[in-house]
Design an enzyme around this catalytic site. Structure first.
Site, PDB file in Angstrom:
ATOM      1  N   LYS A 289      27.777  -2.619 -36.642  1.00  0.00           N
ATOM      2  CA  LYS A 289      26.742  -2.717 -36.532  1.00  0.00           C
ATOM      3  C   LYS A 289      26.091  -3.307 -35.398  1.00  0.00           C
ATOM      4  O   LYS A 289      26.724  -4.013 -34.683  1.00  0.00           O
ATOM      5  CB  LYS A 289      26.039  -3.768 -37.684  1.00  0.00           C
ATOM      6  CG  LYS A 289      24.730  -3.926 -38.001  1.00  0.00           C
ATOM      7  CD  LYS A 289      24.400  -4.589 -39.351  1.00  0.00           C
ATOM      8  CE  LYS A 289      23.011  -4.652 -39.517  1.00  0.00           C
ATOM      9  NZ  LYS A 289      22.725  -5.609 -40.990  1.00  0.00           N
ATOM     10  N   GLU A 375      20.327  -9.661 -57.206  1.00  0.00           N
ATOM     11  CA  GLU A 375      19.152 -10.437 -57.578  1.00  0.00           C
ATOM     12  C   GLU A 375      18.997 -10.589 -59.244  1.00  0.00           C
ATOM     13  O   GLU A 375      18.906 -11.814 -59.539  1.00  0.00           O
ATOM     14  CB  GLU A 375      17.726  -9.645 -57.246  1.00  0.00           C
ATOM     15  CG  GLU A 375      17.273  -9.783 -55.700  1.00  0.00           C
ATOM     16  CD  GLU A 375      17.850  -8.830 -54.889  1.00  0.00           C
ATOM     17  OE1 GLU A 375      18.796  -7.981 -55.619  1.00  0.00           O
ATOM     18  OE2 GLU A 375      17.887  -8.488 -53.556  1.00  0.00           O
ATOM     19  N   ARG A 403      13.781  -6.717 -59.010  1.00  0.00           N
ATOM     20  CA  ARG A 403      14.851  -6.174 -59.515  1.00  0.00           C
ATOM     21  C   ARG A 403      15.476  -7.098 -60.471  1.00  0.00           C
ATOM     22  O   ARG A 403      16.272  -6.777 -61.376  1.00  0.00           O
ATOM     23  CB  ARG A 403      16.026  -6.097 -58.192  1.00  0.00           C
ATOM     24  CG  ARG A 403      17.015  -5.346 -58.652  1.00  0.00           C
ATOM     25  CD  ARG A 403      17.767  -4.377 -57.882  1.00  0.00           C
ATOM     26  NE  ARG A 403      17.066  -3.238 -57.173  1.00  0.00           N
ATOM     27  CZ  ARG A 403      17.653  -2.644 -56.220  1.00  0.00           C
ATOM     28  NH1 ARG A 403      18.840  -2.986 -55.799  1.00  0.00           N
ATOM     29  NH2 ARG A 403      17.093  -1.689 -55.804  1.00  0.00           N
TER      30      ARG A 403
END
Ligand SMILES: Cc1ncc(C[n+]2csc(CCOP(=O)(O)OP(=O)(O)O)c2C)c(N)n1
Ligand SMILES: CC(=O)[C@@H](O)[C@H](O)COP(=O)(O)O
Ligand SMILES: [Mg+2]
Length: 641
Positions: A289, A375, A403
């Site tokens: 990343k 979640e 969610r």
């Protein structure tokens, strides 16, 4: 504006089809130039830099080997889609990224046929890709046709249950589809969970060092990917070491790990898979990343989210803050409560920094849990903690709490468990646009029996609400607050808890009463200042609670005023709807009360600054002023004139 980079190869690209005519050497050059262009563009707009830099080679290789938009490339979360947007005809607009009327920071079907599927929330790509694959095989028709379905999903997003639901189904349906696991060993923060460790074992364990070189050798030599000899050898090594990979157990052919920045490997594997895959295939690509930009690579978040920045130094241009962020005010208040009560614990779903829980985690490590992008689990885990005698603060952005809603109803509310929901990013959030708007939590939380729902009007109120939540053990309680900075009011050193269901009077006037829920109160007060200058003196009250409503306050307001206006940073079905229900139940409308409920409009509002988005929603001071004049019958005269 920074100097535009020199990109002779990229300049040749009008669409991905141009990549089909490039040599592998040109593709390598293209990737280098694409990375430079991405850095340059994001330095001017800010945004999600690190993820995109990590998939530059992968993006080039995908568009070189496959034939978008017929082949559907689906980016998970799609915060890494900037290189994809540059290659798919939007380079000329890439510097409008995340600005009003500019390009979205995520993929968006309405923006381009190359954006096969919109995103913003994580872990949806495999489900969508499977949908495309099945539609293809059932003869579904799209303007561009449906070829291959390719999901590009990060290691963090792979940890969400939805990704496994999709893989489970894909393995069962056995449709040709491709999943590329973009494994950079990062979520927004360091990844958590057993999956992360498992993935690491897939490419760092001793037995796999040989395999990795063998895989490099075997696969890159293979014109035929699954030539029995090499594949059998590879599988044998793998099974010897850790058995079939989890992905193979789910019915996928697993290829990897490969170097996600090695163009030769990427092209070889993708060409091979394109030629020979006859069912679900997972390619495990190892990437970095922030790759290729030192300030991102060395940043703690690997450049996940950046403000505008100076390219040579990486120095970000962050506007000076006038007041602490609501997030930090929440975190500080929670830490104060946690110091007094060892039962207080905190849960985040992969957002320790965004929710402000990073410091809590450092100080109360044993009482703070980053459950990953999960979640649903975060909510029910919190319910279990509450049932077990703890006082859990489940800190989830409004949009991401969507969610876990069934878990809020089924596991928390029905059982009346004292989970505390810290709902950050409530209301319109700005550059992330519609997918991240916190528009619906008032509606979906205040409709639940036994749920207490609060909204902070400023950072002092937020502090009081944290204290209130900490002491509320009778059932679930939620408090919401917006993204960004507070208004600069003094934060009480020893905040007292609020009386549940009690609002507060702000200013007493006459004629029209404005009942505000949340931080629109600041806009209300600005509107009132202008109205006062016109001799109009509205009463203003802060509801503080959408549930339970302050019945006495509301009935008192309507008894003393000809008109009542409610306002909130939420869609219809929330605070104003509950007030309307109360007034209807009490028969107040039988006596001619003028009532207006100012809410977010019934539309998804595109990204812009929060102020511009609230202007689109007609919820700024000038809109409140207009509403007051209209309800008093003044505006209509003005309009007629
Ligand atoms: C449902 C949901 N929860 C949380 C987020 C916030 N979020 C955005 S990107 C991200 C991390 C994604 O990690 P990964 O999939 O590994 O992608 P990377 O950024 O490493 O490329 C998170 C948690 C989200 N977008 N959606
Ligand atoms: C891509 C994603 O979902 C997150 O990075 C999100 O953009 C974070 O939002 P904040 O910037 O409000 O923390
Ligand atoms: Mg990652």
């Amino acid at each position: 504006m920074t100097d535009r980079p020199i990109t002779p190869t990229l300049d040749k690209v009008q669409s991905p089809a141009d990549l089909h005519r490039m040599s592998d050497a040109e593709l390598r050059r293209l990737a280098d130039e694409l990375r430079i262009e991405t850095i340059s563009a994001v330095s001017e707009t800010g945004g999600h830099l690190g993820a995109g830099l990590g998939v530059v080679e992968l993006t080039v290789a995908l568009h070189a080997v496959f034939d978008a938009p017929k082949d559907k490339i689906i980016w998970d979360v799609s915060h890494q889609c900037y290189p994809h947007k540059i290659l798919t005809g939007r380079r000329d607009r890439i510097r409008t990224l995340r600005t009003k009327d500019g390009l979205s920071g995520f993929t968006k079907r309405s923006e381009s046929p190359y954006d096969a599927f919109g995103a913003g929330h994580s872990s949806t790509s495999i489900s969508a890709a499977l949908g495309f694959a099945v539609a293809r095989d059932l003869g579904g028709v799209t303007p561009e046709g449906v070829g291959d379905a390719i999901a590009v999903i990060g290691d963090g997003s792979m940890s969400a249950g939805m990704a496994f639901e999709a893989m489970n189904n894909a393995g069962h349906l056995d449709k040709r589809m491709i999943v590329i696991l973009n494994d950079n060993e990062m979520s927004i923060a360091e990844p958590t969970g057993a999956l992360s460790s498992y993935l690491s074992r897939l490419y760092t364990g001793e037995p796999f060092q040989d395999l990795r070189s063998a895989a490099k050798g075997a696969v890159s030599l293979l014109p035929e990917p699954f030539r029995e000899g090499a594949k059998r050898a590879k599988d044998m090594l793998k099974h010897m070491a850790i058995g079939g990979t989890m992905f193979e157990e789910l019915g996928f052919s697993y290829i990897g790990p490969i170097d996600g920045h090695d163009m030769d490997q990427l092209l070889s594997v993708l060409r091979t898979v394109k030629a020979r895959a006859d069912g679900p295939v997972l390619i495990h690509a190892i990437t970095k990343k922030g790759k290729g930009y030192a300030p991102a690579e060395s940043a703690r978040d690997k450049g996940h989210a950046t403000a505008k920045f100076d390219v040579p130094s990486g120095k970000q241009h962050k506007a000076p803050s006038n007041a602490p962020s609501y997030t930090n005010v929440f975190a500080e208040a929670l830490m104060k409560e946690a110091a007094k009560d060892s039962k207080i614990c905190a849960i985040t779903a992969a957002m320790p920094d965004g929710t402000g829980l990073k410091k809590f985690m450092e100080r109360y490590t044993s009482r703070c849990f980053d459950v990953g992008i999960a979640e649903q689990h975060a909510v029910t885990f919190s319910a279990g903690l509450a049932a077990g005698g703890m006082k859990p603060f489940c800190a989830i952005y409004s949009t991401f709490l969507q969610r876990g809603y069934d878990q809020v109803v089924h596991d928390v509310a029905i059982q009346r468990l004292p989970v505390r929901f810290a709902i950050d990013r409530a209301g319109l959030v700005g550059s992330d646009g519609a997918t991240h708007a916190g528009s619906y939590d008032i509606a979906f939380m205040a409709n639940l029996p036994g749920m207490v729902v609060m909204a902070a009007a400023d950072e002092a109120e937020l502090t009081r609400m944290v204290v209130t939540a900490a002491q509320h053990d009778e059932g679930p309680i939620a408090f919401r607050f917006p993204r960004g900075e507070g208004v600069g009011v003094e934060i009480p050193e020893n905040a007292e808890p609020l009386e549940i269901g009690k609002g507060r009077m702000i200013v007493e006037g006459s004629g029209v009463a404005i009942l505000s829920f949340g931080t629109r109160l600041q806009e209300v007060m600005q509107a009132v200042e202008v109205l006062n200058a016109k001799g109009i003196t509205p009463t203003v009250a802060d509801a503080r609670f959408a549930k339970p409503l302050d019945r006495d306050l509301i009935l008192d307001l309507v008894a003393k005023h000809d008109a009542l206006i409610t306002i909130e940073e939420g869609a219809v079905g929330g605070f104003g709807s509950h007030v309307a229900q109360l007034l209807a139940d009490e028969g107040v409308f039988d006596h001619g009360l003028k009532f207006r409920s100012m809410v977010l409009p019934d539309t998804f509002i595109d990204h812009a600054s929060p102020r511009d988005m609230y202007a689109t929603a007609s919820l700024n001071a000038e809109d409140i002023e207009t509403k007051v004049l209209e309800v008093l019958g003044v505006a209509s005269v003005a309009k007629r004139a």
